[in-house]
Write a protein that holds these residues in place. Structure first.
Motif, short mmCIF file in Angstrom:
data_model
loop_
_atom_site.label_atom_id
_atom_site.label_comp_id
_atom_site.label_asym_id
_atom_site.label_seq_id
_atom_site.Cartn_x
_atom_site.Cartn_y
_atom_site.Cartn_z
N ASN A 150 -1.60 0.86 -6.35
CA ASN A 150 -1.12 1.06 -4.98
C ASN A 150 -0.45 2.41 -4.76
O ASN A 150 -0.11 2.75 -3.62
CB ASN A 150 -0.21 -0.09 -4.56
N PRO A 160 0.85 -1.19 0.00
CA PRO A 160 0.00 0.00 0.00
C PRO A 160 0.89 1.25 0.00
O PRO A 160 2.03 1.20 0.46
CB PRO A 160 -0.78 -0.12 1.31
N THR A 212 -3.47 3.60 -2.59
CA THR A 212 -4.12 2.91 -1.47
C THR A 212 -3.65 3.44 -0.11
O THR A 212 -2.56 3.99 0.02
CB THR A 212 -3.89 1.39 -1.55
N PHE A 247 -6.40 -2.22 1.72
CA PHE A 247 -6.35 -2.24 0.26
C PHE A 247 -7.73 -2.06 -0.38
O PHE A 247 -7.84 -1.67 -1.53
CB PHE A 247 -5.82 -3.58 -0.25
#
Ligand SMILES: Nc1nc2c(c(=O)[nH]1)N[C@H]1C(S)=C(S)[C@@H](COP(=O)(O)OP(=O)(O)OC[C@H]3O[C@@H](n4cnc5c(=O)[nH]c(N)nc54)[C@H](O)[C@@H]3O)O[C@H]1N2
Ligand SMILES: Nc1nc2c(c(=O)[nH]1)N[C@H]1C(S)=C(S)[C@@H](COP(=O)(O)OP(=O)(O)OC[C@H]3O[C@@H](n4cnc5c(=O)[nH]c(N)nc54)[C@H](O)[C@@H]3O)O[C@H]1N2
Ligand code: SF4
Ligand SMILES: [Mo]
Length: 708
Positions: free
Chosen positions: A672, A417, A675, A688
């Motif tokens: 990502n 993340p 995220t 996530f």
């Protein structure tokens, strides 16, 4: 196409390199003049009975020297480039880098990051290598990003964490299955058959997913909650179970503890309130309860949808409470299960690459566990470090407290993340070594890259999502320039003062693992390579050579001290980040059928790339209209962490308040980048599946996207 079934003596029965289904396949020498192996159908393995998805079918492509690493690489710090090097030089550079860091900053200045795709033998050796050779507490792995919330909830309720406490063959024999946040049609295609058979047998299927996925299309009932509200949803269902008098009072009294508190917590979640929070209409809640309670046998299966949330542990806990209240766990074709994801997602979490853990699913802070494992390793228990940081916390500490890192079996530059930040942290290290089969985006940042052998070139055990321990067999000779992960650990250990203790023969490692796991929760001591071959795999716990293994857990008792399952009182809470005026849309992320994880392997397979060449942003036409973007046009997705751009894919199969991105790519479409690393307090799972974003149309003059 699969090659025709073979009878050749040179055919090797083995398993797919990718997901936790661990489909059986046969490999035989390819007819191709380039050599290598080809996949041949293997019908005798019960889990997939010959079926494979496109990733499994094309897996031999990654064995080709055109796409893989074939020799070590060392960074030339004058030019900044990675350059070919010999093994002696590369191993010396890694050993020196790790030793220097340890001398300067102490043992916890060195970190290790493992993976749930590693065999049991590798995962076990990696944990031992970190604790003994490096003396560091700073080891964790990518499984933390995977099923850790379900694992924590399992342990809390049942006293043991085996993802599925029953084999997959029980699924079609159930009366009702609630599948929560799992897109099995894309993530484990051969297992879709179990759901088809369930329906053929008259069983009911409820799928809970904010998107009407190919899996949801199979359902009798599809609930599409707002991402991040599964906890409220499960509590609302439990409220209705109580209100409608569907609690199995005898079961609750005889087999559980803590019901009163859990019941009280659920009763404050009124159906109307749950409808408001989740967007799921009350009649659908009632219909779900009716299907689940009317069935003689019923199960709930969760995957990453409800688990990859900053409240994932409590969310799974709420689903377990529902199962307990209705008397399901430990009964035939019933109970709660988590569909683990990575090839060895189950075994990889049992044998010591996790920050708080020793082999056999033992706890690192338990004196008896330390004494047992230290005796197997021939050391004083006091030399074993204590628990370390969880995966994201470890990545976040790079360059600050942790100055050198060894990565084996993960590509966090794509899969972690807030990946832009993680990439910066990796770049700030004094020393980074990566062992991989390809030059992944993470390996591309390393000071030294060690090329390792792959599934078909080495032998080792994997534990599939059912808890079934399997044997992957070597089917061909690896190229000259690569070594196995076990050989890498052996060689590094030798250079760091451990001549013994790190064998390179997998069976020898497995025999030590058996002893280290003996008496632990995940007891493998009765499992041998020979037995696995004869028995289609062996289910743990298997505490002795004459023990049959344990396909079904909890028939008589749970693994808690009093033998009863524990209800845990949980209540709904908001996501780590809720939509607001600046970021009004919810982003959720996940997978497509053709790519695996960070894509490091599957993006190198032509057939898979052709099927899924690029990332995309899935959104509802109503939302697209508001943003001013048409199907196929690039759209920018902006969160508090950064900005990503990918083509819009319009579909009415997603909620209008939510967008979905697959996470398999690097570059400007990296999901990502966006995220949120909000962590579950118990499992340390990052969120996530939920963060707040805004969408912007992309005009040709827009500046290049940047990572936050
Ligand atoms: N093709 C392919 N297969 C794989 C993998 C892969 O990368 N590619 N990886 C393997 C691994 S490691 C794993 S962990 C598994 C994962 O397997 P799955 O869990 O099936 O995969 P995901 O796509 O991450 O998520 C599943 C679904 O959760 C939904 N979802 C999103 N947010 C929420 C929410 O808040 N609540 C609910 N209820 N659902 C939500 C998504 O829309 C998605 O359809 O797949 C394994 N198999
Ligand atoms: N946004 C978002 N992010 C996610 C998820 C999500 O749903 N959404 N899901 C998360 C989940 S569930 C997971 S499991 C992670 C996975 O994310 P990653 O950990 O990045 O998974 P992989 O891409 O499988 O990375 C494995 C790496 O190890 C290499 N490799 C394979 N086999 C071996 C081996 O035997 N030895 C060595 N040394 N290397 C090997 C591969 O080439 C690859 O580079 O991603 C997480 N990230
Ligand atoms: S479903 Fe999983 S194990 Fe089976 S072939 Fe596909 S990737 Fe491999
Ligand atoms: Mo995973």
């Amino acid at each position: 196409m699969l090659a025709a079934a073979a009878t050749s003596p040179s055919t090797t029965a083995t398993h797919c390199p990718y997901c936790a289904l661990q489909c059986g396949m046969n490999l035989r020498p390819a007819q191709d003049p380039q050599g290598g192996v080809e996949v041949v159908e293997r019908t005798d393995f019960p889990v997939n009975r010959g079926a494979l998805c496109g990733k499994g079918r094309t897996a031999p492509a990654v064995l080709s020297s055109h796409v893989r690493l074939t020799g070590p690489l060392i960074r030339n710090h004058a030019t900044g480039a990675l350059e070919p090097a010999g093994w002696e030089e590369a191993l010396r550079a890694v050993a020196d880098g790790l030793r220097r860091t340890r001398e300067t900053y102490g043992p916890d200045g060195v970190g290790v990051f493992g993976g749930g795709g590693l065999t049991n033998e590798k995962a076990y050796s990696l944990g031992k290598f970190a604790r003994l050779v490096l003396g560091t507490s700073q080891i964790d792995y990518n499984g933390r990003f995977c099923m850790s919330s379900a694992a924590a909830a399992h342990t809390r309720a049942f006293g043991v964490d085996r993802g599925m406490p029953f084999p997959l063959e029980d699924v079609p024999r159930s009366g009702c299955v609630i599948l929560v946040g799992s897109n099995i049609a894309e993530t484990m295609p051969p297992a879709l058959r179990y759901l088809t058979e369930l329906k053929e047998n008259g069983g009911r299927l409820v799928v809970i997913d904010p998107r009407r996925t190919r899996t949801a299309e199979q359902a009798d009932l599809h609930l599409a909650p707002r991402p991040g509200t599964d906890l409220a949803l499960a509590l609302g269902l439990l409220h209705l179970v109580v209100a409608e008098g569907r609690v199995d009072e005898d079961y609750v009294r005889e087999r559980t503890t803590g019901w009163e508190e859990a019941r009280a917590a659920a009763m404050s979640h009124w159906p109307a309130m749950v409808e408001r929070l989740t967007g799921v209409p009350v009649p659908q809640l009632r219909e779900t309860v009716r299907m689940f309670c009317d069935a003689d046998s019923a199960m709930v299966l969760t995957a990453r949808g409800p688990e990859q949330q900053a409240k994932g542990t409590d969310t799974v806990g709420a689903w377990i409470n529902l199962c307990l209240a209705t008397g399901r766990p430990g009964r035939p074709h019933s109970g709660y299960g988590c569909l683990t994801g990575q090839g060895n997602g189950q075994g990889g979490r049992e044998h010591g690459q996790k920050a708080d853990q020793l082999p056999g699913y033992r706890k690192l802070d338990d004196p008896a566990a330390r004494a047992h494992v230290a005796a197997v390793w021939g050391v004083d228990p006091d030399v074993l470090p204590g628990p370390g940081r969880s995966a994201y916390e470890l990545l976040d500490a790079l360059g600050r407290d942790v100055k050198a890192l060894l990565v084996m079996g993960s590509n966090p530059v794509v899969s972690a993340p807030r990946a832009g930040h993680v990439e910066d942290r990796l770049r700030s290290l004094d020393f980074l070594a990566v062992a991989d089969v390809v030059l992944s985006e993470t390996a591309a940042l390393a000071d030294v890259v060690l090329p390792v052998t792959q599934w078909a070139e080495e032998t080792g055990t994997m534990t599939n999502l059912e808890g079934r321990v399997l044997l992957r067999r070597r089917a061909l000779t690896p190229p000259e320039g690569v070594r196995s992960d076990l050989e890498v650990m052996h060689a590094l250990a030798g250079r760091l003062g451990w001549e013994k203790g790190f064998p390179t023969d997998p069976e020898e490692v497995f025999d030590e693992l058996r002893r280290a796991s003996a008496g632990g929760l995940a007891d493998y001591s009765g499992i041998s390579y020979r037995r696995i071959a004869e028995e289609d795999g062996v289910f743990w716990p298997c505490p002795g050579p004459d023990h049959p293994g344990t396909p079904r857990l909890f028939l008589d008792r749970f693994a808690t001290p009093d033998g009863r399952a524990r209800f845990v009182p949980v209540t709904h809470r908001p996501a780590g980040e809720e939509p607001d005026d600046a970021y009004p849309v919810i982003l959720t992320t996940g997978r497509v059928v053709s790519h695996y994880q960070s894509g490091a392997q599957t993006r190198r397979v032509a057939e898979l790339n052709a099927a899924a060449p690029e990332p995309f942003v899935e959104l509802h036409p109503r939302l697209a209209e508001r943003v001013g973007v048409a199907d196929g046009e690039p759209v920018a997705v902006v969160s508090r962490r950064g900005r990503a751009v990918a083509p819009a894919r319009l579909t009415t199969a997603i909620r209008p308040d939510t967008v979905f991105m697959p996470f398999h790519w690097y570059g400007e479409g990296r999901a990502n980048t966006l995220t949120n690393p909000a962590l579950d307090p118990t499992s340390k799972m990052p969120e996530f599946k939920v963060c707040a974003v805004r969408l912007e149309p992309v005009t040709p003059n827009d500046p290049a996207p940047s990572d936050g």
